[in-house]
Scaffold this motif. Structure first.
Motif, PDB file in Angstrom:
ATOM      1  N   TYR A  88       0.848  -1.203   0.000  1.00 33.43           N
ATOM      2  CA  TYR A  88       0.000   0.000   0.000  1.00 33.43           C
ATOM      3  C   TYR A  88       0.882   1.252   0.000  1.00 33.43           C
ATOM      4  N   ARG A  92       1.537   4.123  -3.133  1.00 31.43           N
ATOM      5  CA  ARG A  92       1.409   5.572  -2.921  1.00 31.43           C
ATOM      6  C   ARG A  92       2.710   6.299  -3.282  1.00 31.43           C
ATOM      7  N   PHE A 117      -9.116  -0.584  -0.330  1.00 33.36           N
ATOM      8  CA  PHE A 117      -7.922   0.115   0.156  1.00 33.36           C
ATOM      9  C   PHE A 117      -6.874   0.220  -0.962  1.00 33.36           C
ATOM     10  N   ARG A 120      -7.611   2.942  -3.435  1.00 33.88           N
ATOM     11  CA  ARG A 120      -7.326   4.272  -2.882  1.00 33.88           C
ATOM     12  C   ARG A 120      -5.833   4.592  -2.934  1.00 33.88           C
ATOM     13  N   CYS A 121      -5.002   3.571  -2.785  1.00 30.87           N
ATOM     14  CA  CYS A 121      -3.555   3.811  -2.741  1.00 30.87           C
ATOM     15  C   CYS A 121      -2.928   3.908  -4.128  1.00 30.87           C
ATOM     16  N   TRP A 151     -14.438   8.976   2.768  1.00 37.18           N
ATOM     17  CA  TRP A 151     -13.043   8.782   3.166  1.00 37.18           C
ATOM     18  C   TRP A 151     -12.499  10.055   3.794  1.00 37.18           C
ATOM     19  N   THR A 154      -6.536  12.035   2.377  1.00 39.42           N
ATOM     20  CA  THR A 154      -6.056  12.308   1.027  1.00 39.42           C
ATOM     21  C   THR A 154      -5.291  11.079   0.546  1.00 39.42           C
TER      22      THR A 154
END
Lengths: 179, 102, 551
Positions: A88, A92, A117, A120-121, A151, A154
């Motif tokens: 993760y 990012r 998750f 999102r990453c 969420w 950021t």
């Protein structure tokens, strides 16, 4: 295994070669190699005419190839177990620190309940178990991703974090454009 | 080999249960099927594994039991380890009845 | 206190629906127990010795009367009429059914509560000083920042599968009541030389198998950078924390093995990359959250009004309770009331549904509808007028909730131990009960003075035994319960890990051993000295001698 990319089940054109001495596919075939293979065979891999991808174990940070990102059209980041959350952070870093915009694929133990998750990453492709037909796999995938749409943080995906939505609402309210 | 019984927790409510002689499950350790040898224990665990697959129980395992005198236990047999005694008969303390001040 | 807006509410509602679906998939066989376990743990649902156990988050230990009534209702409807307050300011139900848990979560969501991240290798409930907002020695209310952290840490996409669990505590006061130095991250709100408000950042504290006092990695972090700095710490930990051995996976081991200087450098380097990005909250959002924690409408009162001091003089039992259980309030004429959940011979931290309802009603009458939970497993009413104390005390007495023992030897922290917990090696509660009975005489307890006694039923140290002035650890020795005693631990700003005094005691010897330790202290103390100060002056040896000298 099936690959879901951009919310579609897609044919996977990529071949993965992890061992340092395994043969590579022909020159026009897209290939994903391990970090060890990349480090051992860098010049030859760059000389190929076909797209190149890099597979990183969860112990391998993309920081080690930060200067080489232009060579890769795909990163495959491994989840060796659901409990190992290093990838993760790696996804990012690729998106936010290094500005990488190619495919980031989640491979290994990619559990339905973790997809939300991962996306999102910065993951945009997922290797998921092929259970039933493509439509069923896609339905499962979309159900998993629609469970939460609020969420606080950021992250590199397109979701607007709650604090920004709150600000937007109060500005709209002050400007008389609410509702 | 010591006497053994199979225990587990029931999936739906988590309660402590024991495999009984009729391949069913009881919350009463007194109703547990006694395994007196390795073959009986293996057979009991196989039944428990089927109950796991059938989503009735979770985490089955064997525990040692011993003959109990009536003073120690209301049953003929009681678990050997005190962890299992507590599982079988509940917390050793009177919970939910907070002491009043004097 | 904080109230959910439509976004907060939507998230917990979606989470309930998600878990309802996960439970249905488990019961239908779509998920195996191995697949389901991490999902239920992320919602605080354990499988313990006797049944499932549901741990409900009480963010920074703050509850409204309405919420406490709902917790009582859940205890009656879905459990056995009681529940247990924990050392992480949470509450646990010991007997819920798996099938009922989605409904329980829905009942919680209806009062703006949840069980999100009360287990699992993620950022757990953020705890805070129970006297937040009312302590005289406070720079700023830590609940504002704890709520900021609660939101940021909830379903954090990057930090939900860390090497191990991760606990954050915040205090704004000089005196540390939140044990921040034994948390993965402890934050102390401070002012710098220019009176700017920020945080001292302490990392790598923890109890468990390898207890450690946290190290300060930054003396002053300007407060607007809170989240980016936390994110930097967590990102370093997520990538480099050990995943090969669960006993070496906490951040304290990473800090220890890396060295605090190098660890700090890694965090600072990471932070430089992200500090001016989009992680930190805009000032408007912090102000929005801050507004929820505005002080109640205090009346202008005189301190120690005559009707109150007259009761103190007339009723020595009341005066004893005031002496131990009332803390100074920052506003004249007000008091901070500690409700002891440690009646003599009771179960530390347990409360019945009737008691919870009674406390919720009393909070509505006397404390602006607000209750705090302490990490010592007691409750606090933060806004009580001194003139109301006598009436309040009488009401508490009727409920068995007026034990005058705060911070005394019978105010014991104890984990559930082997009576409930699947991890425990020995029982904790019966030992606590026996010690409490032995020292039942409050006069004697008052004479002994402040003494923190803490009991854990296994090395995971939920009962904080490492930081007890007297710590007791239950161990299994060839199938028998034994208890190892440590001395000299403290959880506060002078945090220290206790030292093992000698060989463990059998369960029928441990209470005598505690009494011997106490008698040794009483014999050795110099005027007014607390147990911990005597211990620091004379060390382990005199205690060892009186415990083992004849053997």
């Amino acid at each position: 295994m099936a690959i879901i990319k951009h919310s579609q089940v897609v044919e996977d054109p990529w071949t993965t070669v992890t061992a340092v001495d395994d043969p590579l596919p022909s020159n026009d075939q897209p290939v994903i190699v391990s970090l060890a293979r990349w480090q051992a065979d860098r010049a030859a891999l760059i000389a190929r005419r076909s797209p190149l991808g890099l597979r990183l174990s969860s112990a391998e940070s993309p920081a080690v190839v930060a200067d080489d990102l232009a060579y890769f059209e795909l990163f495959a980041l491994e989840f060796p177990a659901f409990t190992d959350g290093r990838a993760y952070s790696h996804a990012r870093l690729l998106r936010e620190r290094y500005g990488y915009s190619g495919e980031i694929r989640a491979v290994g133990h990619v559990l339905r309940d973790q997809l939300i998750f991962m996306r999102r990453c910065g993951f945009d492709a997922f290797e998921v178990p092929r259970s039933g037909d493509a439509a069923a796999a896609l339905a499962q995938f979309q159900a998993a991703l629609s469970e939460i749409d609020v969420w606080y943080q950021t992250a590199p995906d397109a979701q607007t974090p709650v604090f920004a939505r709150r600000q937007h609402m109060s500005e709209a309210f002050l400007n008389g454009t609410a509702g | 080999m010591s006497l053994q019984v199979v225990t587990a927790n029931r999936l739906r409510d988590g309660r402590v249960i024991y495999l009984d002689a009729a391949d069913g499950w009881s919350t009463d350790v007194a109703a547990a099927r006694l395994c007196e040898d390795e073959a009986a224990a293996t057979a009991a665990l196989a039944i428990a594994a089927a109950a796991v697959a059938a989503r009735r129980v979770v985490e089955p395992y064997l525990i040692a039991v011993e003959r109990a005198d009536g003073a120690v236990s209301p049953t003929r047999y009681r678990p050997v380890r005190y962890r299992e005694v507590i599982r079988a008969f509940g917390p050793s303390i009177a919970a939910g009845t907070a002491a009043k001040e004097t | 206190m904080y109230r959910y807006d439509e976004f907060d509410q939507r998230l917990v509602d979606q989470r309930v629906a998600q878990f309802r679906d996960q439970v249905a998939r488990r019961l239908s066989g779509e998920l195996t127990e191995d697949e389901f376990k991490p999902l239920r743990l992320m919602n605080g649902l354990y499988l313990q010795l006797h049944a499932y156990m549901l741990r409900v988050a009480i963010p920074y230990g703050t509850l409204s009367s309405r919420q406490l009534h709902q917790l009582a209702h859940i205890a009656r409807r879905y459990d056995r009429g009681f529940a247990h307050f924990t050392t992480r300011q949470n509450i646990q139900y010991n007997w819920p059914r798996l099938e009922d848990t989605p409904d329980i979560l829905a009942e919680l969501a209806s009062v703006e509560m949840h069980a999100i991240q009360t287990s699992g290798n993620c950022i757990r409930n953020t705890t805070a000083d129970q006297y937040a907002g009312v302590a005289a020695d406070e720079v700023e209310d830590p609940r504002i920042h704890a709520e900021v952290i609660r939101q940021w840490s909830t379903l954090h996409p990057e930090f939900s599968f860390l090497p191990r669990k991760f606990k954050i505590a915040v205090t704004g006061a000089q005196h540390d009541r939140a044990a921040i130095r034994v948390h993965d991250i402890g934050l102390v709100i401070r002012r710098d030389a220019n009176a700017n408000v920020g945080f001292e950042v302490v990392v790598g504290g923890g109890l468990g198998r390898t207890p450690m006092v946290g190290k300060t990695i930054r003396e002053f972090l300007p407060k607007q950078y809170l989240l980016s700095y936390l994110e930097a710490i967590l990102r370093v930990y997520n990538q480099l924390g050990r995943r090969d051995n669960k006993y070496k996976a906490r951040v304290k081991i990473l800090v220890h093995e890396t060295g605090v200087e190098e660890f700090t450098e890694m965090v600072e380097t990471e932070w430089r990359h992200i500090r001016d990005g989009a992680i930190d909250l805009p000032a408007e959002e912090v102000a929005r959250i801050r507004a929820y924690f505005a002080a109640p409408d205090y009346q202008t009162l005189s301190a120690a009004p005559p009707e109150y001091t007259a009761k103190l003089a007339a009723d020595p039992t009341f005066a004893d309770w005031v002496r131990t259980n009332i803390a100074a309030h920052k506003v004249p004429g007000y008091a901070i009331v500690n409700i002891s959940l440690k009646p003599i011979g009771g179960i530390p931290g347990d409360a019945t549904a009737d008691q919870m309802d009674a406390i919720a009603d009393l909070a509505a009458l006397y404390s602006d509808r607000e209750i705090r939970v302490t990490h010592e497993q007691n409750l606090v009413l933060p806004y009580v007028r001194q003139t109301d104390l006598y009436l309040l005390w009488q009401e508490l007495r009727r409920q068995g909730l007026a034990t005058a023992n705060l911070n005394l030897i019978s105010d014991i922290i104890a984990c559930p131990g082997l009576d409930y917990c699947a991890l425990a090696n020995a029982r904790s509660i019966p030992v606590a009960q026996q010690i409490s009975e032995r020292f039942a005489d409050l006069k004697r307890q008052h004479d002994i003075g402040e003494l923190r006694l803490k009991i854990s039923g296994c090395i995971n140290a939920c009962g904080h035994h490492h930081v007890g002035n007297i710590g007791i650890l239950g161990v299994d020795r060839r199938g028998e319960e034994y208890y190892q005693i440590t001395l000299g631990g403290t959880p506060d700003e002078q945090a220290a890990i206790g030292t093992i005094v000698g060989p463990a005691f059998a369960s029928d010897q441990v209470v005598d051993a505690v009494e011997t330790i106490v008698d040794t202290y009483v014999g050795q103390r110099q005027d007014g000295e607390l147990f911990i100060d005597t211990y620091r002056r004379i060390g382990n040896a005199p205690f060892k001698e009186s415990l083992y000298g004849n053997h």
